[in-house]
Enzyme design. Structure first.
Site, PDB file in Angstrom:
ATOM      1  CD  GLN A  62      -1.479  -3.398  -2.215  1.00  0.00           C
ATOM      2  OE1 GLN A  62      -0.457  -4.020  -2.481  1.00  0.00           O
ATOM      3  NE2 GLN A  62      -2.274  -3.739  -1.218  1.00  0.00           N
ATOM      4  CG  ASP A  63      -4.195   0.464  -1.333  1.00  0.00           C
ATOM      5  OD1 ASP A  63      -4.844  -0.286  -2.081  1.00  0.00           O
ATOM      6  OD2 ASP A  63      -4.083   0.254  -0.116  1.00  0.00           O
ATOM      7  CG  ASP A 112      -7.461  -3.691  -3.725  1.00  0.00           C
ATOM      8  OD1 ASP A 112      -8.066  -4.346  -4.581  1.00  0.00           O
ATOM      9  OD2 ASP A 112      -7.033  -4.188  -2.667  1.00  0.00           O
ATOM     10  NE  ARG A 126      -8.632  -7.027  -3.838  1.00  0.00           N
ATOM     11  CZ  ARG A 126      -7.674  -7.635  -3.145  1.00  0.00           C
ATOM     12  NH1 ARG A 126      -7.775  -8.934  -2.887  1.00  0.00           N
ATOM     13  NH2 ARG A 126      -6.632  -6.956  -2.696  1.00  0.00           N
ATOM     14  CD  GLN A 184      -1.377  -2.290   2.145  1.00  0.00           C
ATOM     15  OE1 GLN A 184      -0.189  -2.587   2.156  1.00  0.00           O
ATOM     16  NE2 GLN A 184      -2.276  -2.937   2.874  1.00  0.00           N
TER      17      GLN A 184
END
Length: 522
Positions: free
Chosen positions: A339-340, A361, A428, A317
């Site tokens: 990520q993130d 994500d 998701r 993250q």
């Protein structure tokens, strides 16, 4: 031993309030509280503290009392957290604890706006602020999870209190009257109406007037963005404050705090004005604090800026931009990470003509947010799987969700040569009531035929709300999509219109003032 003593003190303070039921009977309290999803804490606190001995003459009275009760318990929890700081057993635990202190303070700020009779607000405003308050508490706990700390309740027992349940009760009570109002007719200049005329001019003008200038070469008022933001926080008044950030790469982490309202960062364009950092969870930051730029003060606007996090795909993250700014707008900006990347944390947000790059994500959070006419670029991921969204709604009454409208999803340059070996999904379910809608968006062939990916087993598959409406492109076929109970293909324009900016974020009431073009309806 010190921890046990503190826990005992808090338990005693919890139980010591003298019982009092006057002004209404125990039966009346039970009747009112039965209308909430969590009646037990409602009944307990209303009958064990004389402060709440007030007349309840109808649902509005009960709603105000419920909000006041949540505020009081939140203040109690924050006070306890401050005292428990010395109990932190490591630097990472202290980082998560520090997030909690800030997040409880922001929750108190949101609840104070609700209970303050002088605050002019709509029912939709109240639902937004309650949704944000609940999101803040969830984010507090998430900071410990980032570092694999699972016994935080034993060290910080105060955060296991009833504030979340009381907020959930208040959300349920307010929901019936909180439907956003707003025409679904587009504004002629392409912006929602809540963007004020003066802000529209700032966003559309080729040469807007700045209050201060940031330039690395010393030709402006400041050399760093952070110094200019600090000056904005000391200004008198709360009118729009424009910080022009000249072309250059600014290596710094910037936070626009809750007290710094109506700030605009104006750059020289994507790829020219760049604010970059490299914080990550693997590097010792919580996801929340890993952001290169974090905007919390209401009414934040950015135009023509690249927000970047260079921690890399293997550091997990690592946020480029986090917004918890209510009525915030991002126009012609780029968000670059893995990520993130883009943390749409909370409140109401709007993104127009923006580029978002990432892997896992990479558009996530629990804001009520619309991304319109944006380019979404999945990158080449280390684990061969991309998930574009991870929406974080934890309560069915939160008015939150990620809406992607009139946009384009296609492979980033590094993914194109290998996209056949990578599975890319629309999203998701990060949380139980995750809500995401793709509407009238071009989906390239990189999208997996199933469309959506489970989080873990059957988690949230029945309670999520995932939908697609009138998408185009080779990846838009819904013939082989998931068959989850919570997934649907929208075929009705009237149903889809609920998620257009005019309805979902009441865009017509605030976007026109920012001068950002927008389409209010489908």
């Amino acid at each position: 031993m010190a921890t046990r003593i503190l826990v005992l003190i808090f338990l005693l303070s919890f139980l010591s309030a003298s019982p009092a039921i006057s002004g209404y009977s125990a039966a009346a309290v039970k009747s009112w509280c039965s209308q909430t999803p969590h009646p037990k804490p409602c009944e307990y606190f209303l009958t064990h503290n004389p402060k709440y001995n007030v007349s309840i003459n109808g649902k509005p009275d009960f709603l105000r009392l419920s909000a006041q009760l949540a505020l009081d318990r939140c203040m109690h929890a924050q006070s306890g957290l401050h005292h428990l700081g010395p109990n932190c057993r490591s630097g990472r635990e202290r980082a998560a604890w520090a997030d909690c202190v800030d997040l409880y303070e922001e929750t108190i700020h949101a609840l104070n706006k609700i209970v303050d009779p002088s605050t002019k607000c709509t029912d939709a405003d109240v639902q937004t602020w309650l949704s944000t308050a609940l999101t803040n508490l969830d984010t507090c706990v998430a900071g410990f999870a980032d570092f694999g700390i699972n016994d935080y309740y034993s060290v910080f027992p105060i955060i296991s209190n009833n504030v979340s349940l009381l907020l959930s009760n208040t959300l349920a009570l307010n929901k019936g009257v909180s439907n956003s109002s707003g025409s679904v007719n587009g504004h002629k200049e392409g912006f929602p109406r809540w963007v004020r005329p003066g802000d529209r001019k700032l966003l559309q003008s080729s040469n807007p007037r700045a209050n201060v200038v940031v330039a690395q070469d010393g030709s402006g008022d400041f050399r760093t963005v952070g110094a200019a933001v600090a000056a904005a926080g000391k200004r008198s008044g709360s009118g729009r404050y424009v910080i022009y950030v000249k072309a250059g790469t600014y290596r710094e982490n910037v936070e626009i705090g809750k007290g710094v309202r109506n700030v605009m960062l104006l750059g020289d364009g994507i790829g020219r004005t760049i604010i970059t950092g490299s914080r990550s969870v693997d590097g010792g930051s919580t996801t929340f604090k890993s952001a290169t730029v974090a905007a919390v003060g209401d009414g934040f606007i950015a135009r023509g800026i690249t927000f970047r996090n260079t921690a890399g795909a293997r550091n997990h993250q690592a946020v480029a931009l986090r917004s918890g700014s209510d009525l915030s707008v991002f126009y012609q900006c780029s968000f670059e990470g893995y990520q993130d990347t883009l943390y749409v944390h909370s409140q109401r947000q709007f993104y127009r003509n923006c580029d978002i790059y990432g892997t896992v994500d990479f558009i996530f959070g629990n804001a009520a947010v619309v991304l319109q006419s944006c380019n979404i670029y999945p990158r080449d991921p280390p684990n061969r799987t991309n998930t574009i969204t991870a929406q974080g709604r934890t309560d069915p009454n939160q008015n939150t969700g990620i809406i992607i409208h009139n946009s384009r999803v296609t492979a980033a340059p590094d993914l194109r040569p290998v996209q056949g070996s990578v599975r890319t999904y629309l999203g998701r379910p990060w949380k139980q009531y995750s809500r995401t809608v793709f509407m009238k968006t071009s989906l390239d062939s990189l999208i997996n035929p199933a469309g959506w990916m489970p989080w873990s087993g059957n988690f949230a598959l029945n309670t999520l709300y995932y939908a697609e409406y009138a998408n185009t492109g080779p990846g838009s076929s819904t013939a082989n999509r998931v068959n989850w109970k919570g997934y649907r293909v929208i075929t009705s324009a009237s149903v889809a219109a609920q998620f257009a900016p005019g309805n979902f974020i009441a865009a017509n009431s605030w976007l026109p003032a920012t001068n950002v073009p927008f389409t209010s309806g489908l």
